[in-house]
Design an enzyme around this catalytic site. Structure first.
Site, mmCIF file in Angstrom:
data_model
loop_
_atom_site.group_PDB
_atom_site.id
_atom_site.type_symbol
_atom_site.label_atom_id
_atom_site.label_comp_id
_atom_site.label_asym_id
_atom_site.label_seq_id
_atom_site.Cartn_x
_atom_site.Cartn_y
_atom_site.Cartn_z
ATOM 1 N N PRO A 165 36.065 38.118 45.135
ATOM 2 C CA PRO A 165 34.851 38.951 44.421
ATOM 3 C C PRO A 165 35.080 40.469 44.856
ATOM 4 O O PRO A 165 35.164 40.846 46.257
ATOM 5 C CB PRO A 165 33.573 38.378 44.744
ATOM 6 C CG PRO A 165 33.984 36.718 45.126
ATOM 7 C CD PRO A 165 35.407 37.206 45.798
ATOM 8 N N GLU A 166 34.752 41.248 43.935
ATOM 9 C CA GLU A 166 34.878 42.918 44.323
ATOM 10 C C GLU A 166 33.260 43.141 44.269
ATOM 11 O O GLU A 166 32.323 42.508 43.763
ATOM 12 C CB GLU A 166 35.870 43.441 43.357
ATOM 13 C CG GLU A 166 37.131 42.799 43.346
ATOM 14 C CD GLU A 166 38.334 43.691 42.949
ATOM 15 O OE1 GLU A 166 38.133 44.881 42.888
ATOM 16 O OE2 GLU A 166 39.475 43.087 42.627
ATOM 17 N N LYS A 172 31.024 44.355 49.754
ATOM 18 C CA LYS A 172 31.288 42.806 49.523
ATOM 19 C C LYS A 172 30.184 42.060 50.119
ATOM 20 O O LYS A 172 30.528 40.483 50.127
ATOM 21 C CB LYS A 172 32.484 42.745 49.534
ATOM 22 C CG LYS A 172 33.758 43.276 48.852
ATOM 23 C CD LYS A 172 34.932 42.923 48.977
ATOM 24 C CE LYS A 172 35.915 43.773 48.135
ATOM 25 N NZ LYS A 172 37.543 43.539 48.615
ATOM 26 N N ASN A 201 41.141 43.680 45.256
ATOM 27 C CA ASN A 201 42.818 43.709 44.744
ATOM 28 C C ASN A 201 43.033 44.048 43.197
ATOM 29 O O ASN A 201 43.792 44.575 42.741
ATOM 30 C CB ASN A 201 43.343 42.476 44.944
ATOM 31 C CG ASN A 201 44.730 42.530 45.224
ATOM 32 O OD1 ASN A 201 45.229 43.546 45.942
ATOM 33 N ND2 ASN A 201 45.593 41.604 44.786
ATOM 34 N N ARG A 208 48.719 40.746 49.627
ATOM 35 C CA ARG A 208 48.082 40.264 48.481
ATOM 36 C C ARG A 208 49.091 40.710 47.219
ATOM 37 O O ARG A 208 49.742 41.775 47.270
ATOM 38 C CB ARG A 208 46.659 41.190 48.298
ATOM 39 C CG ARG A 208 45.765 40.899 49.562
ATOM 40 C CD ARG A 208 44.508 41.869 49.393
ATOM 41 N NE ARG A 208 43.761 41.512 50.485
ATOM 42 C CZ ARG A 208 42.618 40.522 50.544
ATOM 43 N NH1 ARG A 208 42.387 39.960 49.485
ATOM 44 N NH2 ARG A 208 41.996 40.545 51.467
#
Length: 275
Positions: A2-3, A51, A165, A250
């Site tokens: 989650p961003e 976050k 990401n 990532r």
């Protein structure tokens, strides 16, 4: 993972369901909090910080949680069936007379004094969706290590808080550079645009169910998750490769035509990756 916009949405749901109401149920299912009981305390607010989620309760306590890759908070009206996962994945339950918030797969859950919140969020840079946002300070932090690849610098929450990401890949595309470009090589005019662009993307999406950076329905993202499909601008095949963030590799997406700068050798690239 989650961003910042996703965490902002989670905080908004939790705040609406819990704030100003007395807890009638408190169940924190991690060993060190097994004896902690917040029943009878009023929830004061639920605040996102990058976050991180900070649920502040009466008596000067804060329940700190972080979703990382798989965590989530679900809110149910009392009497509704819970559907966020099997029972053994539940890490927290906070309920009142109207609704219940259930935390699933939370990798970080701790109870601390509200005055000690700096221990868990004090290291963060300016929050893109927070009251402390300072574009000049964020840019200065990004540029303090000129040799660092831009993608790594964007993911470092000590520089600016809230980018994950997806936004890393999309921001680099919109700036026209690869995520492997050293921060110090970013043209000055594009560096100056970066903080405002990042903030605009997160603010645009914080109230949306489906995240978009393109404004095109059905084609929501420029590059993230699109390999090996064609770039929406030039139709070159989008590429994907792993890039580190200081803790793990990532999947990182880019268009080799629209974005200038270094890229990994073909042997390191993936053919495709979605998540």
């Amino acid at each position: 993972m989650p961003e910042g916009d996703t965490v902002w949405q989670a905080a908004s749901r939790l705040h609406h369901a819990l704030a100003g109401k007395v807890l009638t149920r408190s169940d924190l299912r991690v060993p060190r909090l097994a004896t902690a009981d917040l029943t009878g305390r009023t929830v004061l607010d639920v605040t996102p910080r990058g976050k991180h989620l900070l649920t502040r309760v009466e008596g000067g306590l804060t329940l700190h949680s972080h979703l990382r890759m798989d965590g989530s908070w679900k809110v149910y009206a009392n009497g509704m069936r819970w559907g966020g996962g099997p029972g053994h994945q539940i890490r927290a339950i906070l309920g009142n007379a109207d609704s219940t918030a259930v935390g699933y797969r939370l990798p970080v859950l701790e109870l601390l004094r509200t005055t000690d919140e700096h221990r868990v969020v004090g290291h963060l840079g300016p929050d893109l969706l927070g009251p402390d946002w300072d574009p000049d300070r964020a840019l200065a932090r990004l540029l303090q290590d000129p040799a660092r690849p831009l993608g790594e610098a964007l993911l470092d929450q000590r520089n600016l808080a809230g980018i994950g990401n997806v936004y890393k890949s999309e921001l680099c595309f919109l700036l026209g550079v690869t995520p492997w470009l050293p921060v110090g090589d970013l043209p000055a005019e594009r560096a100056a645009q970066l903080p405002a662009l990042a903030k605009r993307l997160l603010e645009t999406n914080r109230d949306r169910l489906i995240r978009t950076t393109t404004g095109q329905r059905g084609q929501d993202l420029f590059v993230y998750g699109r390999a090996p499909r064609p770039c929406l601008r030039c139709h070159t095949s989008v590429r994907v490769a792993d890039q580190g963030d200081g803790s793990r590799e990532r999947p990182t997406y880019w268009c080799p035509t629209c974005q200038r700068g270094p890229a990994p050798a073909p042997s390191r690239s993936r053919r495709s990756h979605t998540n």
